[in-house]
Scaffold this motif. Structure first.
Motif, mmCIF file in Angstrom:
data_model
loop_
_atom_site.group_PDB
_atom_site.id
_atom_site.type_symbol
_atom_site.label_atom_id
_atom_site.label_comp_id
_atom_site.label_asym_id
_atom_site.label_seq_id
_atom_site.Cartn_x
_atom_site.Cartn_y
_atom_site.Cartn_z
ATOM 1 N N VAL A 34 0.834 -1.120 -0.167
ATOM 2 C CA VAL A 34 0.006 -0.027 -0.094
ATOM 3 C C VAL A 34 0.793 1.397 -0.141
ATOM 4 N N LYS A 35 2.212 1.311 0.641
ATOM 5 C CA LYS A 35 2.927 2.407 0.874
ATOM 6 C C LYS A 35 3.477 2.576 -0.590
ATOM 7 N N GLU A 36 3.749 1.531 -1.270
ATOM 8 C CA GLU A 36 4.421 1.776 -2.549
ATOM 9 C C GLU A 36 3.325 2.501 -3.417
ATOM 10 N N TYR A 37 2.070 2.249 -3.484
ATOM 11 C CA TYR A 37 0.981 2.974 -4.204
ATOM 12 C C TYR A 37 0.884 4.239 -3.759
ATOM 13 N N VAL A 38 1.031 4.490 -2.439
ATOM 14 C CA VAL A 38 0.697 5.833 -1.997
ATOM 15 C C VAL A 38 1.868 6.910 -2.591
ATOM 16 N N LYS A 39 3.259 6.328 -2.419
ATOM 17 C CA LYS A 39 4.070 7.034 -3.133
ATOM 18 C C LYS A 39 4.139 7.310 -4.816
ATOM 19 N N GLU A 40 3.445 6.053 -5.413
ATOM 20 C CA GLU A 40 3.545 6.394 -6.947
ATOM 21 C C GLU A 40 2.521 7.501 -7.341
ATOM 22 N N LEU A 100 1.491 7.268 5.456
ATOM 23 C CA LEU A 100 0.052 6.783 5.756
ATOM 24 C C LEU A 100 0.494 7.135 7.557
ATOM 25 N N ALA A 101 -0.606 7.614 8.035
ATOM 26 C CA ALA A 101 -0.752 8.099 9.372
ATOM 27 C C ALA A 101 -0.956 6.806 10.313
ATOM 28 N N MET A 102 -0.127 6.027 10.622
ATOM 29 C CA MET A 102 -0.466 4.688 11.353
ATOM 30 C C MET A 102 0.663 4.886 12.439
ATOM 31 N N GLY A 103 -0.043 4.151 13.613
ATOM 32 C CA GLY A 103 0.904 4.026 14.835
ATOM 33 C C GLY A 103 2.086 2.937 14.757
#
Lengths: 283, 142
Positions: free
Chosen positions: B24-30, B114-117
């Motif tokens: 998911v983080k990779e897609y956010v970056k992309e 991503l705002a995750m703990g």
């Protein structure tokens, strides 16, 4: 060694590149929403179920529908990709004019391991002269036949062609022909038990699931319709594990057989050793 | 702006888990989206997506709970042939576990991350594998 003798490979990605062919398969094989997935996933599913090998079968309905559902060449392609995990069975529509040539080619050139026939779907009676010519080819090559017997879910496939008692004449006339009655001939399971009891060349598989969950249905058919100990005491060398995958997951059918009353040695025979003998692969 | 992505999770057993936060983080970056919300949704009904701490002991406890709460061999109604599919259903416990865990999660997106703990991870839950499972990622923001 666990062998699943009854699986359909028609939605494996390696032979499912054409959307029209996929749609044809869904309609003809009555698997209306089946997804396409890679062969590697099938192998993973076999691993999860503890299955070592699966028989994958072609399905030829050329004279009824104009094409094969899965061709012998497609089965050969898949077996070549996973030769240690897959055993390929040919299919020939007995009503084809070139049926004998197609079967000869499947055994001599494609090196397939047996023949799958579905009298109801392919619309022939087991003692039809055209079918008998195919039986003689199987005897010549020492190859077994898996018949789809009893009820098939496939549309436009009358059960009058596949009542297990119709196969008794085949067993009598061709004692050297090993054949299996798929789906244990359901709903005629007592008739199939009689044929297994009487004829050394007749086998049956556990690929039957028509009501309930697999375990519940097996309890009904194998513990009530038949006697709870009939396989364990008498039919243990004639019954083979089969699933009907992907109509149901293999893992669930393994669980259903494991729920039956079988001693360890008999269970090993049902789950794999009988299939090895049926295939002529027994050491 | 809305960016839509899809990926597959290949599961290996009937009950299986996979950490999918990095995908998911990779897609956010992309995507280039900096602030908004990210939804992660599975396309299926016998698997789930949730957020928890990525510890084997927690996943093991969850498995024990789900297995006890929703056993395999109960007398389920969903155990019969489906004429609309041409196949037999016998996976009610997979569906029920999916309902129990939910099929998606939402995560806030702040300044491109991503705002995750620190203890949070996105986990894909398989309840009827092995399967090839499709997951949708939608990134909504600006």
């Amino acid at each position: 060694m666990i062998i699943d003798v009854y699986t359909f490979p028609g939605f494996l990605k390696e032979i499912s590149q054409d959307e029209e062919r996929i749609a044809f398969r869904r309609e003809q094989y009555f698997l209306l929403k089946q997804h396409v997935w890679p062969l590697s996933l099938f192998v993973t599913q076999m691993n999860a179920a503890g299955i070592d090998k699966s028989i994958i079968s072609a399905e030829d309905v050329t004279t009824k529908a104009g094409d094969t559902i899965v061709s012998n060449e497609e089965v050969k392609l898949l077996v070549d990709l996973e030769p240690d995990r897959l055993i390929g069975f040919a299919s020939v529509d007995p009503n084809r004019e070139d049926a004998i040539e197609v079967l000869e080619d499947a055994f001599s050139n494609l090196k397939l391991s047996g023949l799958k026939l579905s009298p109801a779907m392919q619309r022939f009676y087991p003692m039809d002269e055209k079918a008998q010519q195919l039986y003689e080819v199987c005897i010549k090559y020492n190859k077994p036949i898996i018949f789809e017997a009893g009820m098939t879910w496939i549309k436009d496939s009358p059960t009058k062609y596949s009542n297990p008692l119709l196969f008794e004449d085949v067993a009598i006339k061709y004692p050297d022909l090993r054949f299996s009655l798929g789906h244990f001939g359901w709903p005629w399971v007592r008739e199939v038990a009689m044929l297994l009891l009487k004829y050394p060349n007749v086998y049956a598989d556990t690929a039957l699931l028509y009501f309930d969950s697999p375990k519940q249905f097996f309890n009904t058919e194998f513990n009530n319709t038949l006697g709870e100990f009939w396989i364990d005491r008498m039919l243990y060398n004639k019954v083979m594990f089969g699933s009907t995958y992907p109509r149901i997951e293999q893992k669930r059918m393994v669980g259903a057989v494991n729920s039956l009353t079988l001693r360890d040695e008999q269970r090993r025979m049902v789950m794999g050793e009988n299939a090895l003998r049926f295939l002529g692969m027994e050491e | 702006m809305v960016k839509h992505y899809e990926f597959f999770v290949m599961t290996n057993d009937e009950y299986d888990t996979a950490y999918i936060g990095d995908i998911v983080k990779e897609y956010v970056k992309e995507s280039g989206v900096k602030n908004g919300i990210v939804s992660v949704i599975t396309a299926h009904t016998s698997c789930g997506i949730l957020v928890t701490e990525p510890l084997d002991c927690i996943l093991s406890d969850l498995k024990d709970l789900l297995t006890e709460f929703i056993p395999e061999d109960a007398e389920y109604s969903h155990a019969h042939f489906l004429h609309t599919y041409g196949r037999t259903s016998a996976n009610s416990y997979g569906h029920l576990r999916s309902i129990f865990t939910g099929n998606h999660t939402l995560v806030s997106l702040v300044d491109g991350s991503l705002a995750m703990g620190a203890a949070q991870e996105i986990v894909f839950m398989e309840f009827d594998g092995p399967q090839q499972r499709k997951v949708y990622v939608d990134i909504i923001g600006e």
